[in-house]
Design a protein around this motif. Sequence first.
Motif, PDB file in Angstrom:
ATOM      1  N   ALA A  87       1.117  -1.211   0.005  1.00 26.07           N
ATOM      2  CA  ALA A  87       0.208   0.182   0.063  1.00 26.07           C
ATOM      3  C   ALA A  87       0.947   1.422  -0.072  1.00 26.07           C
ATOM      4  O   ALA A  87       0.746   2.112  -0.975  1.00 26.07           O
ATOM      5  N   GLY A  88       2.108   1.152   0.809  1.00 25.36           N
ATOM      6  CA  GLY A  88       3.078   2.048   0.397  1.00 25.36           C
ATOM      7  C   GLY A  88       3.145   2.043  -0.902  1.00 25.36           C
ATOM      8  O   GLY A  88       3.461   3.594  -0.856  1.00 25.36           O
ATOM      9  N   GLN A  89       3.559   1.592  -0.937  1.00 25.36           N
ATOM     10  CA  GLN A  89       4.407   1.871  -2.439  1.00 25.36           C
ATOM     11  C   GLN A  89       2.961   2.144  -3.526  1.00 25.36           C
ATOM     12  O   GLN A  89       3.850   3.430  -4.544  1.00 25.36           O
ATOM     13  N   ALA A  90       1.737   1.527  -3.231  1.00 27.04           N
ATOM     14  CA  ALA A  90       1.113   3.326  -4.185  1.00 27.04           C
ATOM     15  C   ALA A  90       0.780   3.958  -4.151  1.00 27.04           C
ATOM     16  O   ALA A  90       0.660   4.396  -5.548  1.00 27.04           O
ATOM     17  N   VAL A  91       0.801   4.628  -2.972  1.00 24.00           N
ATOM     18  CA  VAL A  91       0.425   6.059  -2.859  1.00 24.00           C
ATOM     19  C   VAL A  91       2.044   6.963  -2.733  1.00 24.00           C
ATOM     20  O   VAL A  91       1.512   8.137  -3.304  1.00 24.00           O
ATOM     21  N   ARG A  92       3.250   6.039  -2.519  1.00 25.32           N
ATOM     22  CA  ARG A  92       4.210   7.057  -3.631  1.00 25.32           C
ATOM     23  C   ARG A  92       4.275   7.161  -4.517  1.00 25.32           C
ATOM     24  O   ARG A  92       4.452   8.113  -5.380  1.00 25.32           O
ATOM     25  N   ALA A  93       3.917   5.961  -5.440  1.00 27.51           N
ATOM     26  CA  ALA A  93       3.266   5.827  -7.204  1.00 27.51           C
ATOM     27  C   ALA A  93       2.791   7.563  -6.964  1.00 27.51           C
ATOM     28  O   ALA A  93       3.214   8.222  -8.665  1.00 27.51           O
ATOM     29  N   ARG A  94       1.968   6.971  -6.394  1.00 24.72           N
ATOM     30  CA  ARG A  94       0.282   8.193  -6.708  1.00 24.72           C
ATOM     31  C   ARG A  94       1.237   9.210  -7.274  1.00 24.72           C
ATOM     32  O   ARG A  94       0.664  10.728  -7.272  1.00 24.72           O
ATOM     33  N   ALA A  95       1.598   9.665  -5.490  1.00 25.26           N
ATOM     34  CA  ALA A  95       2.770  10.999  -5.488  1.00 25.26           C
ATOM     35  C   ALA A  95       3.921  10.967  -6.432  1.00 25.26           C
ATOM     36  O   ALA A  95       4.583  12.081  -6.514  1.00 25.26           O
ATOM     37  N   GLY A  96       4.494  10.239  -7.388  1.00 25.45           N
ATOM     38  CA  GLY A  96       5.407  10.696  -8.708  1.00 25.45           C
ATOM     39  C   GLY A  96       6.189   9.648  -8.592  1.00 25.45           C
ATOM     40  O   GLY A  96       7.275   9.976  -9.627  1.00 25.45           O
ATOM     41  N   ALA A  97       6.233   8.649  -7.776  1.00 19.74           N
ATOM     42  CA  ALA A  97       8.146   8.075  -7.331  1.00 19.74           C
ATOM     43  C   ALA A  97       7.719   7.345  -8.606  1.00 19.74           C
ATOM     44  O   ALA A  97       7.126   6.505  -9.055  1.00 19.74           O
ATOM     45  N   CYS A  98       9.085   6.611  -9.438  1.00 18.20           N
ATOM     46  CA  CYS A  98       9.007   6.013 -10.437  1.00 18.20           C
ATOM     47  C   CYS A  98       9.353   4.537 -10.053  1.00 18.20           C
ATOM     48  O   CYS A  98       9.712   3.988  -9.045  1.00 18.20           O
ATOM     49  N   PHE A  99       9.406   3.852 -10.554  1.00 23.05           N
ATOM     50  CA  PHE A  99       9.486   2.108 -10.417  1.00 23.05           C
ATOM     51  C   PHE A  99      11.254   1.936  -9.815  1.00 23.05           C
ATOM     52  O   PHE A  99      11.822   1.645  -8.620  1.00 23.05           O
ATOM     53  N   GLU A 100      11.810   3.188 -10.384  1.00 26.60           N
ATOM     54  CA  GLU A 100      13.550   2.573 -10.205  1.00 26.60           C
ATOM     55  C   GLU A 100      13.354   2.791  -8.008  1.00 26.60           C
ATOM     56  O   GLU A 100      14.175   2.295  -7.412  1.00 26.60           O
ATOM     57  N   ALA A 101      12.275   3.955  -8.195  1.00 22.68           N
ATOM     58  CA  ALA A 101      12.684   4.926  -6.453  1.00 22.68           C
ATOM     59  C   ALA A 101      11.913   3.385  -5.631  1.00 22.68           C
ATOM     60  O   ALA A 101      11.760   3.882  -4.198  1.00 22.68           O
ATOM     61  N   LEU A 102      10.870   3.038  -5.778  1.00 26.37           N
ATOM     62  CA  LEU A 102       9.759   2.629  -5.295  1.00 26.37           C
ATOM     63  C   LEU A 102      10.807   1.241  -4.317  1.00 26.37           C
ATOM     64  O   LEU A 102      10.392   0.946  -3.551  1.00 26.37           O
ATOM     65  N   VAL A 103      12.022   0.596  -5.551  1.00 23.77           N
ATOM     66  CA  VAL A 103      12.584  -1.135  -5.407  1.00 23.77           C
ATOM     67  C   VAL A 103      13.465  -0.247  -4.618  1.00 23.77           C
ATOM     68  O   VAL A 103      15.007  -1.586  -4.847  1.00 23.77           O
ATOM     69  N   GLU A 104      14.391   0.899  -4.693  1.00 21.11           N
ATOM     70  CA  GLU A 104      15.798   0.948  -4.227  1.00 21.11           C
ATOM     71  C   GLU A 104      15.948   0.190  -2.522  1.00 21.11           C
ATOM     72  O   GLU A 104      16.683  -0.418  -2.959  1.00 21.11           O
ATOM     73  N   ASP A 105      14.827  -0.138  -2.075  1.00 17.06           N
ATOM     74  CA  ASP A 105      15.105   0.042  -0.483  1.00 17.06           C
ATOM     75  C   ASP A 105      14.259  -1.867  -0.535  1.00 17.06           C
ATOM     76  O   ASP A 105      13.237  -2.172   0.480  1.00 17.06           O
ATOM     77  N   VAL A 106      13.667  -1.798  -1.966  1.00 11.05           N
ATOM     78  CA  VAL A 106      13.207  -3.812  -2.165  1.00 11.05           C
ATOM     79  C   VAL A 106      13.536  -4.256  -1.077  1.00 11.05           C
ATOM     80  O   VAL A 106      13.388  -5.453  -0.193  1.00 11.05           O
TER      81      VAL A 106
END
Length: 267
Positions: A226-245
């Motif tokens: 869910a946190g990834q979804a909110v960050r993506a809605r705020a403009g985060a790209c794929f690379e930013a979302l998986v940086e700390d996966v």
Amino acid sequence: MLNGLTTLLSSATTSFSIEPVAIFVLNSYINAILIAYPVREGDHVSEKPSDAAASSTKRGRGRPPSIDQQSALAGAIQVFWKFGYDGASLDSLVEAAGTSRPGLYRTFKDKRTLFLKSLQVYEDTITAEALQAFEDEADLTRAVRAFLLVSAMNNTSAAHPSGCLLVCCATTAAEEMADVQQIIAQSFTMLEAKIAARFATAIIKGELASAPSPKVRARLLLDFMAGQAVRARAGACFEALVEDVEARVASVLMQPYGCSDDQGSNG
């Protein structure tokens, strides 16, 4: 038409001076045509050209053509996903569904029903992809990683609006629409149960520590999703979302951060 011509010729012989030979030749010619191309029963042309148009008009007043529900819902999902329930105008939904207002109402009754069906289709397709990736991996560490990676891809895909329809859009309508709230709750409950069952099996096999519980681990993973979804809605790209996966995977499995698959996925 040919019979009319014969009658006309017969009349002409009484009104004008036409050589009998010419009349004979013409009659012979007409008879030859009639033999070669006989008038069959049913070869009748209506004397009222408007009959066909009237018949077509009557047929047009029959049952309206049905719309492709699958395509209509796919279009509606895009609109709801981008604008939310309140922001989705009826005109934009009609256009996306490829139909008319009467067609939309006839098929889905109203905007609310269309939204509910869209959420159900989304849950069965987009939401199910992350769970499928989780279940397809035999190794638990890779399974958790795959869940987060597929979720991040869906949240940032250029093929549709960013974020998650359930997390980012449906939640804003859940306060006033109990059935929407129920769909969201059921979706998370289903995901939690299936993920927790996998963790419980791993605990029984000695592959995972008994604490925290399978349910707590599953909820943590869903919170990351869910946190990834909110960050993506705020403009985060794929690379930013998986940086700390990897840190998230380690948190769910309670592993030392940076533990690789070769070191034992769940030791």
